[in-house]
Structures are given as structure tokens and as C-alpha cells.
Design an enzyme around this catalytic site. Structure first.
Site, PDB file in Angstrom:
ATOM      1  N   GLU A 304       0.812  -1.226   0.000  1.00 19.73           N
ATOM      2  CA  GLU A 304       0.000   0.000   0.000  1.00 19.73           C
ATOM      3  C   GLU A 304       0.843   1.274   0.000  1.00 19.73           C
ATOM      4  OE1 GLU A 304      -2.772  -0.621   3.227  1.00 19.73           O
ATOM      5  OE2 GLU A 304      -3.732  -2.279   2.170  1.00 19.73           O
ATOM      6  N   GLU A 422      -5.570 -10.855  -2.059  1.00 23.86           N
ATOM      7  CA  GLU A 422      -6.486 -10.738  -0.915  1.00 23.86           C
ATOM      8  C   GLU A 422      -7.943 -10.746  -1.377  1.00 23.86           C
ATOM      9  OE1 GLU A 422      -5.370  -7.428   1.598  1.00 23.86           O
ATOM     10  OE2 GLU A 422      -3.228  -7.800   1.323  1.00 23.86           O
TER      11      GLU A 422
END
Ligand code: XIL
Length: 935
Positions: A304, A422
Site C-alpha cells: 500500500e 487478498e
């Protein structure tokens, strides 16, 4: 996957009973030999749709919304019986299932599916038969109701075929130690070949409160579980801004690190130590990386790091790492990780055994993807050791599958592998059965994309094993298994197994629409609402015995070579390119502003009303395809009779609703109630319609010599019914704009489905008896949907009663007798503008220009507008304002434009010159002088 079906009910009638089923209607049963040495049920002299048998109460109560039940039976008519139809009918909605033409010549299989809707239990299915109230005998055999077991949730996931066997890439799941024991572990090891620690290998998982490196017991458990079960471990995550202890970004004294060179050095060293400690620990306990004993194969090195907005020039998140080190922290993380995992602690016989990933979310969407792509490209260009690009794919049902495909395509151009790291797809809340099915299709289509990209995919990881354990469970059941470890539709979808078909359905009215050059503008396509194909196209159909005509209108401003309209009709595929094609499919393509229209014909053989045609309509815009149905599913097009259609004439003057037939009704067309729904002959009506502004006027002249108003239900008394679908939505079930108005011969007004008060507010009516029956006059507000050129669903019905029972029903348009339940087969009326009547010179002539005391004069009007109200005014010429010597009377102009009246008892007060004039809307349009003399 097993194709097992669960038998909900089966009756073969061989024992001369109807088994657990129950009689329906007033019936008489018999048993006749069937074709295989047993018996079939004979329903003797049925005289209504529902006469026969019905399912036992509660039979379907155990099935949830979205479950698909399959009904089947054999039906044959007694010798000599004219052809009819047979079906299952599910109450309380009266849903038809598998309506099929049946004859006396052979046994016919009647079969269809029923998707259990949301809502009440207590559904019951009966056997329905066609031909209204005709009396005839039909035979039934081998009745079954089943539900598929395959492809439905509820199976224990530990016995199903492994999901990982359906894909060519490793399949991962995020877990903690709860999934390493018991039934969860059984399911995990059966379906997955890789695990990720959902939380226990994140930065904060490696340290005790005093900052000392202290691996969490959970990380150890997961490594041991993987090693014991031959699972790969995908590490998550070395460097992140979240779930990272604050002290990482502080000096030993607790003050925050700055971007000073000294502080940078502290953080570089801390990062390096962090990564090396983990590598040392994992290799120390499970052997060097790349050796047989160490299951770890990959790391998310940074997570991220891309900014969510486009505010920063470098597109990077301003994380604490960035604030101290700037963009270099990303390079450093990969460099240290490569050194630790692929060199210092790696098995020397292997080459870079641990794949190093960058990972982020929303990488499938627009700007974020651009920033991610730019960053990865720059890392590669600068020789940073990045092996793979991770796409978290925390999705939802609104993210187009095509976007996943485009994302994987885009990064495939870079020299990296990719991973879906994910994956989860919540249904939204509340979680409903249709939502779970929709989710099943989403997982199916996503996994189809993943399979296509197998060559580029390092692995696909689902972010959790069971819904209740998901970080996004609040958004609605995001995963493949429920909390009882049962496979969901999502699982079957991911496995590309069977999912409940959720086909679309529609009616097709019978009509032959000529394929001439202006067919795109044919009235047929305006008579009914079109059916949506995605957001950009819409279609409509008509049928005859040997062909189906399909109108498809497409919004697509840019002409591409690939633009086309395609039909699947049963097994046949027909494609008409926007360019018109080679003529192999009879079609007319008509360009229009912003798009084009295709009208094409598909062959049918011996089609009859009641047939169901399997149909899909698809539109290709460049590379994108939208369909009426999901890909691979055909919708059900039920062929029904011709559409009742009439034109409603505009009236210049509204009729007075008093059951007196005003002259303007002469302008209206007449339709009969010729469809006999129940009984034979009996009461019928001639129906006239007019409109003005937002009001529909209906005049029903009923022939019914013996009026009976004794029945206990309004519909078992002599009455008419007026059905109005204002705006013609033809929604099927009643909406607020659908009205069933029942007006008794005695004037009593009642309503069917819907809000009676709201319907009453839109209605004015009057009834009068005539020599031959009664006449009903009604004014019905179109609730704002009226006006010239508008279409409205309409039907007219006459109920004939005698002795308190209904003995006959006749309709104008709907042949089904189910107009009180469904609006779909009502007829349609278009409000047409009356061509302006050219009235060059309305004239008024008197029978004489001079009368004596007490005399009369006849006044003739000609060349007026039919239906107009005209005031005939008699005034004393010297003082026309003198009301004492003024008389008025009103006449309504007839269809011929004429009207007459007589002025009697002249003079009104004074002798002398008078004027008689015709006044319309306050304006004098014609006049003539008259002298009243003494002698
Ligand atoms: C989530 C976990 O699933 C939760 O249990 C935890 O409370 C917060 O983090 N992107 C990531 C994952 O990279 O580490 C996050 O996992 C979800 C978003």
C-alpha cells in the site's frame, strides 16, 4: 461434481391414488392404463384451469429464495379432445411453470423450473389446463418435483472435489491458527495449496512490548502447519505503514524521526534489521529458503505504498516510511529482502527462491492503477529486484469483471509475475439468496479471468476461509464458505460449476411484422415497453408459426467493425453486424442518431401460442458484449396470442358522465368483448373510448337482458371491469398505475388488486339500464401519463351472472382469464390526436326570420366541431345585455358537425328585433336576426 437431484415429490399413480397430492377444484378422478404397464390419473371433465390435483401443503417450505425447483409430468388428453395446454401453476402468485401444448395423440412432457422467490411460505402448485371452462378429460402420469443438489450450497466442503484442482495456479487462503485445526483445516487442506498469515507476519507481529524481536506463536504455528501439509507460505508483509509499531518511526528516546540524514540512517538500519531478523528466524527454524523443509515462497515486501489520490507528483503515499526516507524506502525494502531471503539465508543450490512482491488495493481502478503501473515500471527500469505485482482485489459486485481482465492484461506487459493477494467479494447487506447467487456468478466470472491469465499468475489468494472470519463480513458474506464450512454459490462459481440458472422471461405477442425498409419505425415496437439489454440496448419481439421477429435498438455512437447484434434462439445462433452483413440472416439495420436499430427474423417451426422459445439477445460494442441474460443462459420467451390494440380518439368536449350517450361518443371506435373466458355466449359489450387531456373515457354498452345483482361477490353480479395500465408499463404484477375497476349493473364500484382509495380517486362513473341491458360510462384519470401519442394498457370485461353465480366472462383483449393477477396480456390503446376539424364557417340558420306573439323558431347549426358545446343565445337587439330579455340553451354538436334546438315562447318580454347567436367558449361564432311582431 455430482449431478444428484433431490426428489421433493414423485407420484406415478400406478397404485391408483394421487399419493401425497390433493384434489383441486370440483373434480372427478379415474385411472387409466399408462404406456408402461401401470396407471395414469384421469381428471374427468375438468371445467376450469385448476381442476385436477395440487401439491400437499408445505411441500416447498424448506426451500430458500433462489432455490430452483424442477417440475415435470406427462400429460395426454382423452381421445377426441381438441388441443389444449398443460402447466404447473404456483400459488399465491399464479406463476405458470412449463406451460406446454398437449394433445390427445400422444403423451407430452410438461416441464419447467421455478425459482423460489423471497417471502412467505405456504406455496402450493396445482396442475393447470387450458381452454378456459371447456369440459374435457385429461390424463397425467409420472409427476416429479426435484431440486438440484449439485451447485447448491449446503454440502460439507470437506467432501467436495478440491477447488485447487480446477485451476493451474496455486490457490491460497489467508488464515490464522484457528484454521489449522479440526474441520476448518480439513477444508483448507482439501481446497487450497498455499496460505498467507492474515495478521501474524505483519511488522507488529514480530516484536514484544519491549521492542525485542519475538516471533508470534501464531507465525510458528502457521509455518509448521504449512510444512506438515505441503502448503506454500506467502509472506505478508515486511514493510507497511499500518500494523507497525510506533517505535519504528521514533528515536530510542521516543521522539519522532525526521528526514535528517542521521534519522534516515536509523530507519534504514531498522528496516534492514527487521527484514534480516525475520529471514534469520524463518530459515533457522525451517531450513534455508528454497530447501525442501522451508515452505515460505514469497513476500509482500512493501504494501500500500501508492497514494489514493493524484495530489502528489510521484503518486506515493505520504506514510511514516516516506516522510523519513522518501521514495528510497521502497527500493531499500526490496534490496534488503532480496539480500536476506534470496542470498544470505537462501539454499545455495537455488536461485532466488523467494519471490518479492509489491502489493496494493484498488489496482483494478483508474488513477490508482496508473500510479501503480508507473511505480512498478520505474522499479524495474532501475533494476530493483521486484518479482511480482500483487493485486489485493477487495472487490464488490459492482466492479466490472472486464476491469479485472484489463488489469491483469496491462501488467502482463511488464517483466513480472502477478498475484491476486487478498480476494474477497461481499454481496452487500442484507445478505439475500439472490445476492449469494449473484456472488456465485461474480466468483465464476472472476475465476474465468484468472484461469485465462494462469500463465501470468503466481497465485490467487482468498482473504479468509469462512464468511464469519472475514474482515469484511459486515459488508455481506464475502468468501467461498459459510460458517458451517459449507460451500456457497461463490465456491461453485469459483469452481466453474453449476449455478442456479436465473433466466430472464418475457412474453411475445403474435404478429407478422414485414421486414421492409422502414420496419424500425413500425408501430409494433411502440405498442409495448422494450426489454433492457444491459444499459445500452433494448429489444422487443413478435412471432408467427414460422418466424420470430426481433427488434433491437442499440445506443452506440461510434461505429466499430465488431459492432453487432446476436440472437440465440434454441440452438441456433444468428449474428447481424452493424454493417448489415451478407444477408444470411433476414434483417434490416437502420442507423439513427447515437446508435442503430436492427430488426431481424429467426426461423421457428410450427410455433403455437403457449410454446416457450429459449432466447438470448446480445449486443457487441467493439469488444464489449452485453446480453439480456447472463452469458451461457437463455431466457424464456413465451409465445402468446395477438396483442389487442385500439386507437382512442380525442374529443374536443368531455362527455358528461351520466350514462346518457352524448353525441361525441359517435366519434369513438367500437371494440367488442369477443373472447369467451368462461361460459358460452351470455352478456357482452360494445366498448367505446375517448380521451381529452389526461383523462380516458370509456363507454360500455352491455347487452344483458336479465340483470342479476344477487351474488355475494361483486364479480358474481352482473358487472363490467375496466383494466387500465396508465403509461403501459406492462409490469406483470400490479403497480400503482395499474387499475382493475369493476362497475356493477347496479352502479356499485369495486376495485381489484391495489389501493382501492387511490383507484377510486381517479374514477367517475355512472350506470343506466337500457332496453337490452345497461350502459356504463366512466372517466378515468391517467395520472399524468396521458396526452397525444401515449400508449396505455387496456382491457374490458363483462361478467354475466345468474342466480348469484358467475356464468360467463367475456373480454376484449386478454385470453388468459388472469387479468386480475397480471397486466402483461391486457391489450393496448394509443391516444391519437383527432385531426383538427376544418370549420371554415360555422353557420346558424333559423326556420323563419319573423315570428308572431307566442311563436317558436327552429335553430340549425352546421359546420361546427363534433362534440363541441354550443350555447344558443337569444337577445333583444336594442339591448343585448338586458338579461330579462335573454334566453340561453346549450347543445352538443353531433358527429356530422350539426345540432338543432328550438326557441319557444317569443317574445321573451319585449317585441321587436332579436338576435339568435351561437356562442363557443364565450365567443359568438354565428348569428341570425329575428323579428317578433304583434301580428
Ligand atoms: C486486514 C486483516 O484482514 C484484519 O484482520 C486486520 O484487522 C486488518 O488488516 N489490506 C491488507 C491486509 O494488505 O493486510 C488487510 O488485512 C486488509 C487490507
Amino acid at each position: 461434481m455430482a449431478d444428484d437431484v433431490e426428489v421433493i415429490s414423485a407420484v406415478d399413480f400406478d397404485d391408483g391414488t394421487i399419493g401425497a397430492w390433493q384434489p383441486s377444484g370440483t373434480q372427478s378422478f379415474d385411472y387409466v392404463p399408462d404406456d408402461d404397464g401401470g396407471l395414469a390419473l384421469a381428471v374427468v371433465d375438468r371445467s376450469a384451469d385448476y381442476v385436477g390435483i395440487q401439491s400437499p401443503a408445505g411441500l416447498f417450505d424448506g426451500y430458500a429464495a433462489g432455490d430452483v425447483l424442477t417440475f415435470s409430468m406427462q400429460v395426454r388428453l382423452a381421445p377426441g379432445t381438441p388441443a389444449s395446454q398443460a402447466r404447473f401453476v404456483m400459488k399465491p402468485e399464479y406463476t405458470w411453470i412449463g406451460n406446454t401444448a398437449v394433445t390427445a395423440d400422444a403423451w407430452t412432457t410438461v416441464t419447467g423450473t421455478y425459482t423460489v422467490p423471497d417471502g412467505a411460505t405456504g406455496r402450493q402448485a396445482y396442475l393447470g389446463t387450458g381452454n378456459g371452462t371447456a369440459t374435457y378429460t385429461y390424463y397425467v402420469d409420472d409427476l416429479t418435483v426435484t431440486a438440484p443438489v449439485s451447485g447448491t450450497p449446503g454440502e460439507n466442503a470437506s467432501t467436495l472435489d478440491p477447488l485447487s484442482d480446477t485451476v493451474d495456479f496455486p490457490l491460497g487462503v489467508a488464515i490464522d491458527q484457528r484454521e489449522t485445526v479440526g474441520a476448518a483445516a480439513d477444508v483448507l487442506t482439501r481446497h487450497f495449496d498455499q496460505i498467507t498469515a492474515e495478521n501474524h507476519m505483519k511488522p507488529d507481529a514480530w516484536y514484544a512490548a519491549d521492542h525485542t524481536f519475538t516471533p508470534s506463536a501464531q507465525a510458528t504455528t502457521l509455518m509448521n502447519f504449512a510444512a506438515a501439509n505441503d502448503l506454500r507460505v506467502y509472506g505478508h508483509v515486511l514493510v507497511w505503514h499500518s500494523q507497525t509499531p510506533d517505535w519504528f518511526f521514533q528515536r530510542d528516546d521516543g521522539t519522532p524521526l525526521t528526514s535528517s540524514e542521521a534519522d534516515k540512517e536509523i530507519l534504514r538500519e531498522r528496516m534492514r534489521t527487521h527484514i534480516f531478523s525475520i529471514a534469520e528466524y524463518l530459515s533457522g527454524t525451517w531450513g534455508s529458503f528454497g530447501s525442501d523443509t522451508n515452505p515460505l515462497v514469497a513476500w509482500d515486501v512493501v504494501n500500500e505504498v501508492v497514494d489514493d489520490g493524484s495530489a502528489t507528483a510521484d503518486g506515493l503515499r505520504r506514510s511514516p516510511w516516506y516522510q523519513v526516507l522518501g521514495a528510497e524506502y521502497i527500493d531499500l525494502a526490496f534490496t534488503y529482502a532480496d539480500e536476506a531471503f534470496n542470498d544470505v539465508y537462501a539454499d545455495p543450490s537455488t536461485d532466488r527462491p523467494v519471490s518479492l512482491f509489491i502489493n496494493d488495493y484498488n489496482t483494478e481502478s483508474g488513477g490508482k492503477q496508473d500510479r501503480y503501473f508507473a511505480l512498478v515500471s520505474s522499479l524495474i527500469e532501475r533494476g530493483i529486484p521486484v518479482d511480482g505485482v500483487g493485486h489485493q482485489m477487495h472487490l464488490n459486485l459492482g466492479v466490472p469483471i472486464s476491469q479485472l481482465d484489463a488489469t491483469l492484461d496491462r501488467f502482463a506487459a511488464l517483466p513480472v509475475v502477478q498475484a491476486v493477494t487478498e480476494l474477497d467479494v461481499p454481496t452487500g447487506t442484507p445478505v439475500t439468496q439472490p445476492g449469494l447467487i449473484e456472488q456465485g456468478y461474480y466468483y465464476r466470472d472472476a475465476f474465468r479471468v484468472f484461469r485465462e491469465h494462469s500463465a501470468d499468475l503466481y497465485s490467487v489468494t482468498v482473504w479468509g476461509l469462512t464468511d464469519g472470519r472475514s474482515w469484511r463480513d459486515d459488508s455481506g458474506a464475502p468468501l467461498l464458505f459459510d460458517d458451517a464450512l459449507q460451500a456457497k454459490y461463490a465456491f461453485w462459481g469459483a469452481a466453474d460449476g453449476e449455478l442456479p440458472a436465473t433466466p430472464e422471461s418475457a412474453d411475445s405477442f403474435q404478429a407478422d411484422v414485414a421486414l421492409d425498409a422502414d420496419v424500425a419505425g413500425d408501430l409494433a415496437w411502440r405498442q409495448l415497453p422494450t426489454i433492457a439489454v444491459g444499459d445500452t440496448a433494448r429489444f422487443q419481439t413478435r412471432w408467427t408459426a414460422d418466424h420470430l421477429t426481433v427488434y433491437v435498438d442499440v445506443d452506440d455512437a461510434s461505429v466499430d467493425a465488431g459492432d453487432a447484434v446476436a440472437l440465440s434462439v434454441g440452438d441456433a445462433e444468428l449474428v447481424v453486424p452493424r454493417s448489415g452483413g451478407d444477408g444470411s440472416v433476414p434483417a434490416v439495420v437502420t442507423p439513427r442518431d447515437g446508435g442503430y436499430t436492427v430488426v431481424l427474423q429467426a426461423p421457428l417451426t410450427g410455433a403455437v401460442a403457449g410454446d416457450v422459445v429459449d432466447l438470448d439477445v446480445r449486443v457487441t460494442d467493439g469488444g464489449d458484449v452485453v446480453g439480456w441474460n447472463r452469458e451461457g443462459t437463455l431466457g424464456a420467451l413465451t409465445l402468446v396470442g395477438p396483442l389487442g390494440y385500439l386507437e382512442v380518439a380525442e374529443t374536443a368536449q368531455e362527455p358528461v358522465i351520466d350514462a346518457v350517450v352524448d353525441p361525441q361518443w359517435a366519434q369513438a371506435d367500437v371494440v367488442p368483448t369477443d373472447l369467451q373466458i368462461e361460459g358460452t355466449g351470455g352478456a357482452s359489450a360494445q366498448v367505446r373510448t375517448l380521451w381529452r387531456e389526461d383523462t380516458l373515457y370509456v363507454l360500455m354498452d352491455v347487452t344483458d337482458p336479465v340483470i342479476d345483482s344477487t351474488g355475494s361477490n361483486p364479480w358474481t353480479r352482473d358487472s363490467v371491469e375496466i383494466y387500465v395500465d396508465a403509461g403501459n408499463s406492462k409490469a406483470g404484477a400490479y403497480t400503482a398505475l395499474d387499475s382493475q375497476i369493476r362497475i356493477g349493473a347496479d352502479g356499485a364500484v369495486t376495485f381489484g388488486t391495489g389501493d382501492a382509495a387511490a383507484q377510486a380517486a381517479r374514477l367517475t362513473s355512472a350506470v343506466a339500464t337500457t332496453g337490452t341491458g345497461y350502459v356504463v360510462e366512466a372517466a378515468i384519470s391517467l395520472a399524468g401519463t396521458g396526452g397525444a401519442g401515449t400508449f396505455h394498457g387496456l382491457d374490458f370485461q363483462v361478467n354475466d351472472a345468474s342466480g348469484g353465480e358467475r356464468t360467463g366472462i367475456r373480454n376484449w383483449a386478454n385470453p388468459t382469464g388472469l387479468g386480475y393477477q397480471f397486466t402483461s396480456q391486457w391489450g393496448v390503446g394509443q391516444l391519437v390526436e383527432t385531426p383538427p376539424v376544418v370549420v371554415p364557417d360555422p353557420s346558424l340558420t333559423l326556420s323563419t326570420d319573423r315570428v308572431r306573439i307566442a311563436g317558436s323558431v327552429r335553430v340549425d347549426l352546421a359546420d361546427f366541431t363534433p362534440g363541441q358545446r354550443v350555447t344558443v343565445r337569444t337577445t333583444w337587439a336594442p339591448a343585448p345585455w338586458l338579461t330579462l330579455v335573454t334566453a340561453r340553451t346549450t347543445v352538443v354538436v353531433g358527429a356530422e358537425g350539426t345540432a338543432s334546438t328550438t326557441v319557444r315562447g317569443l317574445p321573451l318580454l319585449l317585441l321587436g328585433p332579436y338576435e339568435i347567436s351561437a356562442v363557443v367558449d364565450g365567443a359568438k361564432v354565428a348569428s341570425a336576426p329575428l323579428v317578433v311582431s304583434l301580428r
